[in-house]
Enzyme design. Structure first.
Site, PDB file in Angstrom:
ATOM      1  N   LEU A 278      40.612  39.629  54.355  1.00 55.23           N
ATOM      2  CA  LEU A 278      39.647  39.319  53.227  1.00 55.23           C
ATOM      3  C   LEU A 278      38.933  40.587  52.674  1.00 55.23           C
ATOM      4  O   LEU A 278      39.085  41.843  53.256  1.00 55.23           O
ATOM      5  CB  LEU A 278      38.738  38.416  53.924  1.00 55.23           C
ATOM      6  CG  LEU A 278      39.168  37.145  54.267  1.00 55.23           C
ATOM      7  CD1 LEU A 278      38.295  36.290  55.210  1.00 55.23           C
ATOM      8  CD2 LEU A 278      39.588  36.324  53.219  1.00 55.23           C
TER       9      LEU A 278
ATOM     10  N   THR B  74      39.248  45.291  56.108  1.00 57.66           N
ATOM     11  CA  THR B  74      38.634  46.598  56.184  1.00 57.66           C
ATOM     12  C   THR B  74      37.154  46.018  56.105  1.00 57.66           C
ATOM     13  O   THR B  74      36.477  45.774  54.980  1.00 57.66           O
ATOM     14  CB  THR B  74      38.957  47.595  55.288  1.00 57.66           C
ATOM     15  OG1 THR B  74      40.124  47.606  55.084  1.00 57.66           O
ATOM     16  CG2 THR B  74      38.086  48.963  55.588  1.00 57.66           C
TER      17      THR B  74
ATOM     18  N   LYS C 294      39.832  53.514  60.515  1.00 60.86           N
ATOM     19  CA  LYS C 294      40.122  53.286  59.173  1.00 60.86           C
ATOM     20  C   LYS C 294      39.116  53.923  58.411  1.00 60.86           C
ATOM     21  O   LYS C 294      39.302  54.538  57.390  1.00 60.86           O
ATOM     22  CB  LYS C 294      40.194  51.658  59.039  1.00 60.86           C
ATOM     23  CG  LYS C 294      40.255  51.124  57.600  1.00 60.86           C
ATOM     24  CD  LYS C 294      41.643  51.391  57.069  1.00 60.86           C
ATOM     25  CE  LYS C 294      41.589  50.921  55.606  1.00 60.86           C
ATOM     26  NZ  LYS C 294      42.862  51.368  54.905  1.00 60.86           N
TER      27      LYS C 294
ATOM     28  N   LYS D 160      33.890  50.760  48.445  1.00 59.34           N
ATOM     29  CA  LYS D 160      33.484  50.098  49.671  1.00 59.34           C
ATOM     30  C   LYS D 160      33.629  50.871  50.894  1.00 59.34           C
ATOM     31  O   LYS D 160      32.960  51.153  51.717  1.00 59.34           O
ATOM     32  CB  LYS D 160      33.939  48.638  49.374  1.00 59.34           C
ATOM     33  CG  LYS D 160      33.673  47.729  50.912  1.00 59.34           C
ATOM     34  CD  LYS D 160      34.827  46.542  51.166  1.00 59.34           C
ATOM     35  CE  LYS D 160      36.021  47.227  51.835  1.00 59.34           C
ATOM     36  NZ  LYS D 160      36.918  46.062  52.385  1.00 59.34           N
TER      37      LYS D 160
HETATM   38  P1  NAD Z   1      42.509  41.120  47.316  1.00 59.02           P
HETATM   39  O1  NAD Z   1      41.116  40.896  46.404  1.00 59.02           O
HETATM   40  O2  NAD Z   1      43.711  41.017  46.421  1.00 59.02           O
HETATM   41  O3  NAD Z   1      42.685  40.041  48.351  1.00 59.02           O
HETATM   42  C1  NAD Z   1      41.779  39.239  48.975  1.00 59.02           C
HETATM   43  C2  NAD Z   1      41.898  37.771  48.922  1.00 59.02           C
HETATM   44  O4  NAD Z   1      40.917  37.085  49.632  1.00 59.02           O
HETATM   45  C3  NAD Z   1      41.751  37.193  47.584  1.00 59.02           C
HETATM   46  O5  NAD Z   1      43.000  36.551  47.137  1.00 59.02           O
HETATM   47  C4  NAD Z   1      40.610  36.468  47.707  1.00 59.02           C
HETATM   48  O6  NAD Z   1      40.969  35.079  46.852  1.00 59.02           O
HETATM   49  C5  NAD Z   1      40.845  35.905  48.941  1.00 59.02           C
HETATM   50  N1  NAD Z   1      39.424  35.349  49.754  1.00 59.02           N
HETATM   51  C6  NAD Z   1      38.261  35.703  49.210  1.00 59.02           C
HETATM   52  N2  NAD Z   1      37.347  34.683  50.220  1.00 59.02           N
HETATM   53  C7  NAD Z   1      38.131  34.100  50.811  1.00 59.02           C
HETATM   54  C8  NAD Z   1      37.832  32.954  51.688  1.00 59.02           C
HETATM   55  N3  NAD Z   1      36.405  32.854  52.067  1.00 59.02           N
HETATM   56  N4  NAD Z   1      39.015  32.168  51.966  1.00 59.02           N
HETATM   57  C9  NAD Z   1      40.328  32.310  51.703  1.00 59.02           C
HETATM   58  N5  NAD Z   1      40.490  33.336  50.712  1.00 59.02           N
HETATM   59  C10 NAD Z   1      39.442  34.095  50.535  1.00 59.02           C
HETATM   60  O7  NAD Z   1      42.201  42.360  48.050  1.00 59.02           O
HETATM   61  P2  NAD Z   1      43.221  43.218  49.017  1.00 59.02           P
HETATM   62  O8  NAD Z   1      43.667  44.323  48.031  1.00 59.02           O
HETATM   63  O9  NAD Z   1      44.434  42.364  49.458  1.00 59.02           O
HETATM   64  O10 NAD Z   1      42.598  43.572  50.237  1.00 59.02           O
HETATM   65  C11 NAD Z   1      42.054  42.838  51.299  1.00 59.02           C
HETATM   66  C12 NAD Z   1      41.648  43.766  52.335  1.00 59.02           C
HETATM   67  O11 NAD Z   1      42.467  44.652  52.998  1.00 59.02           O
HETATM   68  C13 NAD Z   1      40.212  44.343  51.889  1.00 59.02           C
HETATM   69  O12 NAD Z   1      39.420  44.419  53.137  1.00 59.02           O
HETATM   70  C14 NAD Z   1      40.875  46.082  51.774  1.00 59.02           C
HETATM   71  O13 NAD Z   1      39.619  46.819  51.894  1.00 59.02           O
HETATM   72  C15 NAD Z   1      41.922  46.205  52.766  1.00 59.02           C
HETATM   73  N6  NAD Z   1      42.886  46.994  52.159  1.00 59.02           N
HETATM   74  C16 NAD Z   1      43.545  47.147  50.958  1.00 59.02           C
HETATM   75  C17 NAD Z   1      44.393  47.948  50.538  1.00 59.02           C
HETATM   76  C18 NAD Z   1      45.109  48.037  49.257  1.00 59.02           C
HETATM   77  O14 NAD Z   1      45.953  48.902  48.855  1.00 59.02           O
HETATM   78  N7  NAD Z   1      44.836  46.906  48.343  1.00 59.02           N
HETATM   79  C19 NAD Z   1      45.016  48.787  51.675  1.00 59.02           C
HETATM   80  C20 NAD Z   1      44.571  48.879  52.848  1.00 59.02           C
HETATM   81  C21 NAD Z   1      43.312  47.863  53.115  1.00 59.02           C
END
Ligand code: NAD
Length: 294
Positions: free
Chosen positions: A65, A96, A171, A246
């Site tokens: 999330l 994260t 992280k 963030k």
């Molecule tokens: P994203 O916004 O693409 O995905 C998050 C998803 O969670 C969205 O599809 C959203 O609709 C869903 N969501 C939100 N609240 C919800 C709920 N209550 N129930 C169900 N679904 C819900 O973001 P992301 O890029 O996939 O990142 C997710 C996590 O991974 C973050 O914490 C980010 O910091 C971490 N992260 C991202 C990357 C990257 O390259 N994108 C790399 C490492 C870590």
């Protein structure tokens, strides 16, 4: 095969969950966004109509999330999952979030008899799709070992950093360094270009010199220098600037709580703060190069 529930099927969670489906696991996925749910279903997952539907019969819950408040909202409180899951269910939170939030959620899990580990990842969306992520994990050795077969399907490297929250601390340190390196790489490239150098040639020179780093070599921020990176597709489909902001905030929070100095991280956070405030939050974080090009 074990029945898994995967909550949060966005840029990272979607491909991670699909890799588990490909490995033969029965995965029920849920996301509040209909389009991500549909993408998951097209790729063989079972799209659940609600969180409650997704956890039905699941022995392992994985969440991916955006931020701490989403994780707390999912698991804690009267309507949270900890009140609904069977004791001994293994919960793996890959989001994260702040280390102290992971510890608070972990304590609530423990009180409900649920096994909890924090397992944030590094490797970006490409690593999520390729199944080559690095997992930084906090929790008991037994719980981390129980999650190993799942990590092996989604990633290449797994590090047990310590107790609950330790994965998040690792992280925060890594992403603070990444934010600093990306901003520094962007600044160096913009300086070279302003002084007549070709960004591709300068990238090659620095890549074979002491300035080499991950941002320069694998995620070059200058458009056209490298194929298949966000810079060459208008900064779409990567790691959003608002998520980097963030993470730099999480590092600063960690520094404040532990009375550690983080001047470089604070400067990078300020740069990304301005970049996001200028309307670039949804663009990949390598778009910080535009801050130096303007
Ligand atoms: P994203 O916004 O693409 O995905 C998050 C998803 O969670 C969205 O599809 C959203 O609709 C869903 N969501 C939100 N609240 C919800 C709920 N209550 N129930 C169900 N679904 C819900 O973001 P992301 O890029 O996939 O990142 C997710 C996590 O991974 C973050 O914490 C980010 O910091 C971490 N992260 C991202 C990357 C990257 O390259 N994108 C790399 C490492 C870590």
């Amino acid at each position: 095969m074990e029945h898994l529930a995967f909550i949060g099927l966005g840029n990272m969670g979607g491909p991670m969950a699909i890799n588990l489906v490909k490995a033969g696991y029965a995965v029920s996925g849920f996301d509040v966004s209909a389009s991500t749910l549909e993408y998951f279903a097209v790729n063989g997952g079972r799209a659940a109509g609600s969180v409650e539907d997704a956890i039905e019969g699941a022995t392992v819950i994985i969440s991916m999330l955006p931020a701490g408040r989403h994780v707390e909202g999912l698991y804690q409180g009267e309507n949270g999952l900890f009140a609904k899951l069977k004791p001994d269910t293994l919960v793996i939170d890959c989001s994260t979030i702040a280390a102290h939030t992971a510890r608070t959620v972990g304590a609530a899990a423990q009180a409900a008899g649920i096994r909890f580990i924090d397992a944030p990842v590094s490797g970006g969306t490409a690593g999520a799709a390729a199944g080559t992520l690095t997992f930084m994990v906090g929790g008991t050795a037994a719980n981390v070992a129980a999650a190993q077969p799942l990590f092996a399907r989604m990633g290449k490297n797994v590090f047990h950093a310590g107790d609950i929250g330790a994965g998040q601390t690792a992280k925060a340190c890594n992403n603070m360094l990444l934010g600093i390196l990306m901003a520094g790489t962007a600044e160096a490239l913009a300086l070279g270009v302003k002084n007549g150098l070709d960004p591709a040639v300068l990238s090659e020179i620095m890549g074979k010199s002491s300035g080499r780093n991950w941002a320069l070599e694998l995620y070059n921020p200058w458009p056209g220098v490298m194929e298949n990176v966000p810079a060459s597709r208008d900064y779409s489909g990567g790691f959003m600037s608002e998520l980097m902001l963030k993470d730099l905030g999480l590092a600063e929070e960690t520094a404040l709580q532990s009375h550690a100095a983080n001047p470089m991280g604070a400067l990078a956070r300020n740069l990304f703060e301005q970049h996001v405030a200028a309307g670039n939050g949804k663009l990949d974080f390598s778009s910080i190069v535009n801050y130096f090009r303007q």
